[in-house]
Scaffold this motif. Structure first.
Motif, PDB file in Angstrom:
ATOM      1  N   THR A  31       0.832  -1.205   0.000  1.00  0.00           N
ATOM      2  CA  THR A  31       0.000   0.000   0.000  1.00  0.00           C
ATOM      3  C   THR A  31       0.868   1.257   0.000  1.00  0.00           C
ATOM      4  O   THR A  31       0.600   2.239  -0.725  1.00  0.00           O
ATOM      5  CB  THR A  31      -0.921   0.008   1.214  1.00  0.00           C
ATOM      6  OG1 THR A  31      -1.746  -1.178   1.187  1.00  0.00           O
ATOM      7  CG2 THR A  31      -1.808   1.250   1.217  1.00  0.00           C
ATOM      8  N   ALA A  32       1.946   1.218   0.804  1.00  0.00           N
ATOM      9  CA  ALA A  32       2.842   2.376   0.861  1.00  0.00           C
ATOM     10  C   ALA A  32       3.522   2.618  -0.485  1.00  0.00           C
ATOM     11  O   ALA A  32       3.653   3.754  -0.938  1.00  0.00           O
ATOM     12  CB  ALA A  32       3.894   2.162   1.963  1.00  0.00           C
ATOM     13  N   ILE A  33       3.954   1.489  -1.125  1.00  0.00           N
ATOM     14  CA  ILE A  33       4.627   1.629  -2.422  1.00  0.00           C
ATOM     15  C   ILE A  33       3.670   2.204  -3.466  1.00  0.00           C
ATOM     16  O   ILE A  33       4.019   3.112  -4.238  1.00  0.00           O
ATOM     17  CB  ILE A  33       5.192   0.285  -2.876  1.00  0.00           C
ATOM     18  CG1 ILE A  33       6.355  -0.121  -1.957  1.00  0.00           C
ATOM     19  CG2 ILE A  33       5.657   0.337  -4.329  1.00  0.00           C
ATOM     20  CD1 ILE A  33       6.891  -1.519  -2.229  1.00  0.00           C
ATOM     21  N   VAL A  34       2.429   1.649  -3.459  1.00  0.00           N
ATOM     22  CA  VAL A  34       1.447   2.136  -4.442  1.00  0.00           C
ATOM     23  C   VAL A  34       1.133   3.610  -4.195  1.00  0.00           C
ATOM     24  O   VAL A  34       1.062   4.436  -5.120  1.00  0.00           O
ATOM     25  CB  VAL A  34       0.173   1.278  -4.374  1.00  0.00           C
ATOM     26  CG1 VAL A  34      -0.939   1.905  -5.214  1.00  0.00           C
ATOM     27  CG2 VAL A  34       0.453  -0.127  -4.867  1.00  0.00           C
ATOM     28  N   SER A  35       0.961   3.944  -2.892  1.00  0.00           N
ATOM     29  CA  SER A  35       0.674   5.344  -2.565  1.00  0.00           C
ATOM     30  C   SER A  35       1.832   6.253  -2.966  1.00  0.00           C
ATOM     31  O   SER A  35       1.644   7.354  -3.496  1.00  0.00           O
ATOM     32  CB  SER A  35       0.403   5.481  -1.061  1.00  0.00           C
ATOM     33  OG  SER A  35      -0.736   4.716  -0.685  1.00  0.00           O
ATOM     34  N   TYR A  36       3.052   5.780  -2.726  1.00  0.00           N
ATOM     35  CA  TYR A  36       4.237   6.572  -3.085  1.00  0.00           C
ATOM     36  C   TYR A  36       4.311   6.768  -4.601  1.00  0.00           C
ATOM     37  O   TYR A  36       4.587   7.873  -5.092  1.00  0.00           O
ATOM     38  CB  TYR A  36       5.494   5.865  -2.580  1.00  0.00           C
ATOM     39  CG  TYR A  36       6.766   6.535  -2.988  1.00  0.00           C
ATOM     40  CD1 TYR A  36       7.206   7.686  -2.333  1.00  0.00           C
ATOM     41  CD2 TYR A  36       7.522   6.051  -4.050  1.00  0.00           C
ATOM     42  CE1 TYR A  36       8.380   8.317  -2.717  1.00  0.00           C
ATOM     43  CE2 TYR A  36       8.692   6.675  -4.444  1.00  0.00           C
ATOM     44  CZ  TYR A  36       9.117   7.802  -3.768  1.00  0.00           C
ATOM     45  OH  TYR A  36      10.272   8.428  -4.151  1.00  0.00           O
ATOM     46  N   ASP A  42       1.600  11.991  -9.400  1.00  0.00           N
ATOM     47  CA  ASP A  42       0.830  13.214  -9.215  1.00  0.00           C
ATOM     48  C   ASP A  42       1.746  14.429  -9.137  1.00  0.00           C
ATOM     49  O   ASP A  42       1.456  15.487  -9.727  1.00  0.00           O
ATOM     50  CB  ASP A  42      -0.014  13.107  -7.939  1.00  0.00           C
ATOM     51  CG  ASP A  42      -0.869  14.343  -7.716  1.00  0.00           C
ATOM     52  OD1 ASP A  42      -1.734  14.633  -8.564  1.00  0.00           O
ATOM     53  OD2 ASP A  42      -0.634  15.043  -6.710  1.00  0.00           O
ATOM     54  N   LEU A  43       2.873  14.255  -8.407  1.00  0.00           N
ATOM     55  CA  LEU A  43       3.831  15.354  -8.302  1.00  0.00           C
ATOM     56  C   LEU A  43       4.433  15.691  -9.664  1.00  0.00           C
ATOM     57  O   LEU A  43       4.558  16.872 -10.025  1.00  0.00           O
ATOM     58  CB  LEU A  43       4.940  14.974  -7.313  1.00  0.00           C
ATOM     59  CG  LEU A  43       6.024  16.024  -7.080  1.00  0.00           C
ATOM     60  CD1 LEU A  43       5.412  17.306  -6.527  1.00  0.00           C
ATOM     61  CD2 LEU A  43       7.100  15.492  -6.135  1.00  0.00           C
ATOM     62  N   GLU A  44       4.781  14.664 -10.445  1.00  0.00           N
ATOM     63  CA  GLU A  44       5.326  14.907 -11.786  1.00  0.00           C
ATOM     64  C   GLU A  44       4.309  15.599 -12.680  1.00  0.00           C
ATOM     65  O   GLU A  44       4.645  16.495 -13.468  1.00  0.00           O
ATOM     66  CB  GLU A  44       5.769  13.587 -12.405  1.00  0.00           C
ATOM     67  CG  GLU A  44       7.005  12.979 -11.740  1.00  0.00           C
ATOM     68  CD  GLU A  44       7.388  11.642 -12.349  1.00  0.00           C
ATOM     69  OE1 GLU A  44       6.554  11.112 -13.129  1.00  0.00           O
ATOM     70  OE2 GLU A  44       8.490  11.141 -12.057  1.00  0.00           O
ATOM     71  N   THR A  45       3.041  15.169 -12.528  1.00  0.00           N
ATOM     72  CA  THR A  45       1.985  15.817 -13.322  1.00  0.00           C
ATOM     73  C   THR A  45       1.864  17.289 -12.953  1.00  0.00           C
ATOM     74  O   THR A  45       1.737  18.165 -13.819  1.00  0.00           O
ATOM     75  CB  THR A  45       0.643  15.101 -13.085  1.00  0.00           C
ATOM     76  OG1 THR A  45       0.760  13.735 -13.483  1.00  0.00           O
ATOM     77  CG2 THR A  45      -0.465  15.765 -13.898  1.00  0.00           C
TER      78      THR A  45
END
Length: 239
Positions: A31-36, A42-45
């Motif tokens: 879950t942490a990896i997917v969230s990261y 999202d940050l790159e976008t």
């Protein structure tokens, strides 16, 4: 129940707990990896969006700067054009004394005075000077068909001689005559006894002067009888 069975149940429960812990940990880590990963994307976008916005703002800024520069150039050109028109207006539109003289010249022209005569009078006009009339003489203008007697006159005790040349007059049939055509330009030579001379050319009447003996000798030349130029001389204080 034997001791062996109890041991097996204990081990089963232990490993079951371990498996649950491992599975739970794996779920948390996953879950942490997917969230990261989602966070990174999202940050790159957002970064790409900010970069695009920055690019658009810079493009608009460059366009505005170019438009401002063009407006400054246009304003400077307009200013120069206004200054040029003001200069030309001041030079071309007479005011004061110039307007009064123009109105007077227009009135004389409308009254029938020829432009040639009016120009001669204006060219002859000047502030009063200490002058005395000397004499009036005439001479024949040299032409391609005549270069004989009476083509030279002298003034100031023969210290100044005046002569001239012109084009032959023609008959209605185009035949050249010995006398000059007063409607065409003539060339007048004024020569002092020491060899100094001056030459003027143009259509009659003409004005000319030469300095000799501490005085200014002035001449007014106009067309006289056929073939002749009439010349009036005066002697003026100099300077």
């Amino acid at each position: 129940m034997s001791l062996y069975d109890s041991d097996r149940r204990y081990r089963r429960r232990f490993w079951g707990g371990v498996v649950r812990v491992v599975v739970f940990a794996a779920l948390v880590v996953g879950t942490a990896i997917v969230s990261y990963q989602f966070g990174i994307e999202d940050l790159e976008t957002r970064v790409r969006g900010y970069q695009q916005e920055i690019y658009e703002l810079e493009t608009r800024q460059n366009a505005l700067e170019q438009e401002t520069a063009n407006l400054r150039v246009a304003a400077e050109r307009a200013k120069l054009a206004v200054e040029e028109w003001e200069r030309r207006y001041s030079a071309d539109v007479p005011t004061g004394d110039r307007k009064q003289m123009l109105d007077l010249a227009t009135e004389r022209l409308q009254a029938g005075v020829s432009a040639e005569r009016l120009g001669f009078l204006i060219g002859s006009a000047e502030e009063p000077r200490d002058c005395e009339s000397v004499e009036s003489k005439r001479f024949l203008v040299r032409t391609p068909l005549y270069d004989g007697k009476n083509t030279v006159v002298s003034f100031a005790d023969d210290a100044i001689v005046v002569t001239g040349s012109g084009e032959s007059a023609k008959t209605a049939d185009g035949l050249p005559q010995a006398w000059f055509d007063p409607q065409l330009p003539v060339t007048i030579q004024i020569t002092r006894i020491d060899g100094a001379s001056r030459e003027i050319s143009g259509r009659l009447p003409l004005n000319a002067s030469i300095i000799h003996g501490g005085a200014e000798h002035r001449f007014q030349l106009r067309a006289g009888a056929t073939g002749f130029v009439q010349i009036a001389a005066e002697k003026c204080a100099y300077p």
